[in-house]
Design a protein around this motif. Structure first.
Motif, PDB file in Angstrom:
ATOM      1  N   LEU A 105       0.818  -1.214   0.000  1.00 57.91           N
ATOM      2  CA  LEU A 105       0.000   0.000   0.000  1.00 57.91           C
ATOM      3  C   LEU A 105       0.851   1.264   0.000  1.00 57.91           C
ATOM      4  O   LEU A 105       0.386   2.329  -0.408  1.00 57.91           O
ATOM      5  CB  LEU A 105      -0.911   0.027   1.222  1.00 57.91           C
ATOM      6  CG  LEU A 105      -2.235  -0.686   1.092  1.00 57.91           C
ATOM      7  CD1 LEU A 105      -2.942  -0.754   2.431  1.00 57.91           C
ATOM      8  CD2 LEU A 105      -3.113  -0.033   0.054  1.00 57.91           C
ATOM      9  N   LYS A 106       2.086   1.173   0.459  1.00 58.18           N
ATOM     10  CA  LYS A 106       2.956   2.345   0.589  1.00 58.18           C
ATOM     11  C   LYS A 106       3.058   3.157  -0.703  1.00 58.18           C
ATOM     12  O   LYS A 106       2.912   4.383  -0.661  1.00 58.18           O
ATOM     13  CB  LYS A 106       4.355   1.940   1.079  1.00 58.18           C
ATOM     14  CG  LYS A 106       4.383   1.510   2.521  1.00 58.18           C
ATOM     15  CD  LYS A 106       4.254   2.708   3.413  1.00 58.18           C
ATOM     16  CE  LYS A 106       4.468   2.335   4.856  1.00 58.18           C
ATOM     17  NZ  LYS A 106       4.265   3.458   5.737  1.00 58.18           N
ATOM     18  N   ILE A 108       0.953   3.486  -3.079  1.00 61.33           N
ATOM     19  CA  ILE A 108      -0.344   4.105  -3.345  1.00 61.33           C
ATOM     20  C   ILE A 108      -0.560   5.305  -2.424  1.00 61.33           C
ATOM     21  O   ILE A 108      -1.171   6.299  -2.808  1.00 61.33           O
ATOM     22  CB  ILE A 108      -1.465   3.059  -3.210  1.00 61.33           C
ATOM     23  CG1 ILE A 108      -1.334   2.040  -4.336  1.00 61.33           C
ATOM     24  CG2 ILE A 108      -2.837   3.705  -3.205  1.00 61.33           C
ATOM     25  CD1 ILE A 108      -2.248   0.861  -4.244  1.00 61.33           C
ATOM     26  N   GLN A 109      -0.022   5.225  -1.219  1.00 61.11           N
ATOM     27  CA  GLN A 109      -0.176   6.303  -0.253  1.00 61.11           C
ATOM     28  C   GLN A 109       0.822   7.438  -0.461  1.00 61.11           C
ATOM     29  O   GLN A 109       0.677   8.516   0.109  1.00 61.11           O
ATOM     30  CB  GLN A 109       0.014   5.755   1.166  1.00 61.11           C
ATOM     31  CG  GLN A 109      -1.018   4.748   1.563  1.00 61.11           C
ATOM     32  CD  GLN A 109      -0.643   4.013   2.846  1.00 61.11           C
ATOM     33  OE1 GLN A 109       0.510   3.947   3.221  1.00 61.11           O
ATOM     34  NE2 GLN A 109      -1.645   3.450   3.507  1.00 61.11           N
ATOM     35  N   ARG A 110       1.832   7.231  -1.287  1.00 58.48           N
ATOM     36  CA  ARG A 110       2.931   8.186  -1.406  1.00 58.48           C
ATOM     37  C   ARG A 110       2.478   9.563  -1.884  1.00 58.48           C
ATOM     38  O   ARG A 110       2.843  10.580  -1.297  1.00 58.48           O
ATOM     39  CB  ARG A 110       4.008   7.629  -2.358  1.00 58.48           C
ATOM     40  CG  ARG A 110       5.253   8.454  -2.430  1.00 58.48           C
ATOM     41  CD  ARG A 110       5.977   8.588  -1.109  1.00 58.48           C
ATOM     42  NE  ARG A 110       6.268   7.299  -0.544  1.00 58.48           N
ATOM     43  CZ  ARG A 110       6.335   7.048   0.755  1.00 58.48           C
ATOM     44  NH1 ARG A 110       6.129   8.003   1.630  1.00 58.48           N
ATOM     45  NH2 ARG A 110       6.599   5.849   1.196  1.00 58.48           N
ATOM     46  N   PRO A 112      -0.602  11.096  -1.905  1.00 61.74           N
ATOM     47  CA  PRO A 112      -1.364  11.858  -0.898  1.00 61.74           C
ATOM     48  C   PRO A 112      -0.471  12.378   0.235  1.00 61.74           C
ATOM     49  O   PRO A 112      -0.683  13.490   0.724  1.00 61.74           O
ATOM     50  CB  PRO A 112      -2.387  10.833  -0.390  1.00 61.74           C
ATOM     51  CG  PRO A 112      -2.575   9.896  -1.532  1.00 61.74           C
ATOM     52  CD  PRO A 112      -1.226   9.797  -2.188  1.00 61.74           C
ATOM     53  N   GLN A 113       0.535  11.614   0.622  1.00 62.23           N
ATOM     54  CA  GLN A 113       1.465  12.076   1.661  1.00 62.23           C
ATOM     55  C   GLN A 113       2.279  13.272   1.173  1.00 62.23           C
ATOM     56  O   GLN A 113       2.478  14.238   1.905  1.00 62.23           O
ATOM     57  CB  GLN A 113       2.403  10.940   2.086  1.00 62.23           C
ATOM     58  CG  GLN A 113       1.708   9.848   2.858  1.00 62.23           C
ATOM     59  CD  GLN A 113       2.575   8.617   3.040  1.00 62.23           C
ATOM     60  OE1 GLN A 113       3.551   8.390   2.330  1.00 62.23           O
ATOM     61  NE2 GLN A 113       2.200   7.791   4.008  1.00 62.23           N
ATOM     62  N   CYS A 116       0.083  16.370   1.160  1.00 61.19           N
ATOM     63  CA  CYS A 116      -0.051  16.926   2.525  1.00 61.19           C
ATOM     64  C   CYS A 116       1.226  17.649   2.951  1.00 61.19           C
ATOM     65  O   CYS A 116       1.162  18.729   3.557  1.00 61.19           O
ATOM     66  CB  CYS A 116      -0.389  15.817   3.517  1.00 61.19           C
ATOM     67  SG  CYS A 116      -2.066  15.210   3.366  1.00 61.19           S
TER      68      CYS A 116
END
Length: 194
Positions: A105-106, A108-110, A112-113, A116
Motif C-alpha cells: 500500500l505504501k 499508493i499512499q505516497r 497523498p502524503q 499533505c
C-alpha cells in the motif's frame, strides 16, 4: 523455490520503476539539502522529479495491477504454506512489523502524503519567499498526477467491467475502436421471467 517467478512478477509489478523514480528524487533532494544555506528551495525538486512521464506510467501500471497483486498474495499464502511462513518470518524481522499487504500500500499512499507535505510547507512559507511559487507548482503537479492516476484506475476498472459483462454474455471484446467514437454503453439489468 518458495513461489513461482510469474507470481513474484505479478506481486511486485513495476516496483523497480517506482523505486527508480524515488531514487532519482532522493538524489536530487540530498543534493539540495547539502547546499541548503544558499538555496533554501524544495519545490523545484518535486516538480522536476514528479513531472516525468515515467512516474505516471509506473504508478498507473502499479495501481491498475494492485488488485491482481493482492489476490496473488492471498492465493499464494493459501496454497503455499512455505510462502505464508516466509512472509510471517519476514514480518517478524521487520522493525515496524508491517506485513506485505501494508508494504504494498505504501506506493499508493505516497502521493497523498507528498500533497499533505507540500500543503504544510506552503502554509509555513512566507508569501515573498523564493520557494513559494515552485512549492505551489509542485502541489498543483502532484494533485494533477494523483487525479490522472485516479482517472486511469477508473478507466481500467470500467474496461474490466465491460469485459466481465461481455464474457458473461459470451461476446468477444476488442480494445480497438471499431467506429469513430470510443464510447460504448452497456446496460446490465436483472430480469424476472414469468
Amino acid at each position: 523455490m518458495i513461489l513461482e517467478r510469474e507470481k513474484v512478477c505479478a506481486i511486485f509489478y513495476q516496483i523497480r520503476a517506482i523505486h527508480q523514480c524515488h531514487s532519482i528524487f532522493q538524489i536530487a533532494l540530498s543534493a539540495r539539502v547539502k547546499e541548503w544555506d544558499t538555496v533554501q528551495k524544495l519545490g523545484d525538486v518535486f516538480v522536476a522529479s514528479f513531472s516525468k512521464s515515467m512516474v505516471l506510467a509506473a504508478y498507473s501500471a502499479y495501481v491498475n495491477n494492485f488488485n491482481v497483486a493482492m489476490d496473488t498474495v492471498r492465493k499464494s499464502c493459501a496454497n503455499k504454506p512455505a510462502f505464508d511462513e516466509f512472509l510471517k518470518e519476514q514480518q517478524s524481522k521487520n522493525s515496524d512489523r508491517m506485513d506485505l499487504a501494508g508494504m504494498m500500500l505504501k506506493p499508493i499512499q505516497r502521493f497523498p502524503q507528498f500533497i499533505c507535505l507540500l500543503q504544510d510547507l506552503l502554509q509555513h512559507t512566507p508569501a515573498g519567499h523564493t520557494d513559494r511559487m515552485s512549492l505551489q507548482l509542485a502541489l498543483t503537479r502532484l494533485e494533477t498526477l494523483a487525479g490522472r492516476l485516479n482517472e486511469r484506475k477508473r478507466q481500467t476498472e470500467q474496461r474490466h467491467e465491460v469485459r466481465h459483462v461481455l464474457k458473461n454474455l459470451n461476446v468477444k471484446y476488442s480494445t480497438k475502436a471499431t467506429t469513430a467514437s470510443t464510447r460504448c454503453l452497456i446496460r446490465q439489468d436483472d430480469m424476472l421471467q414469468k
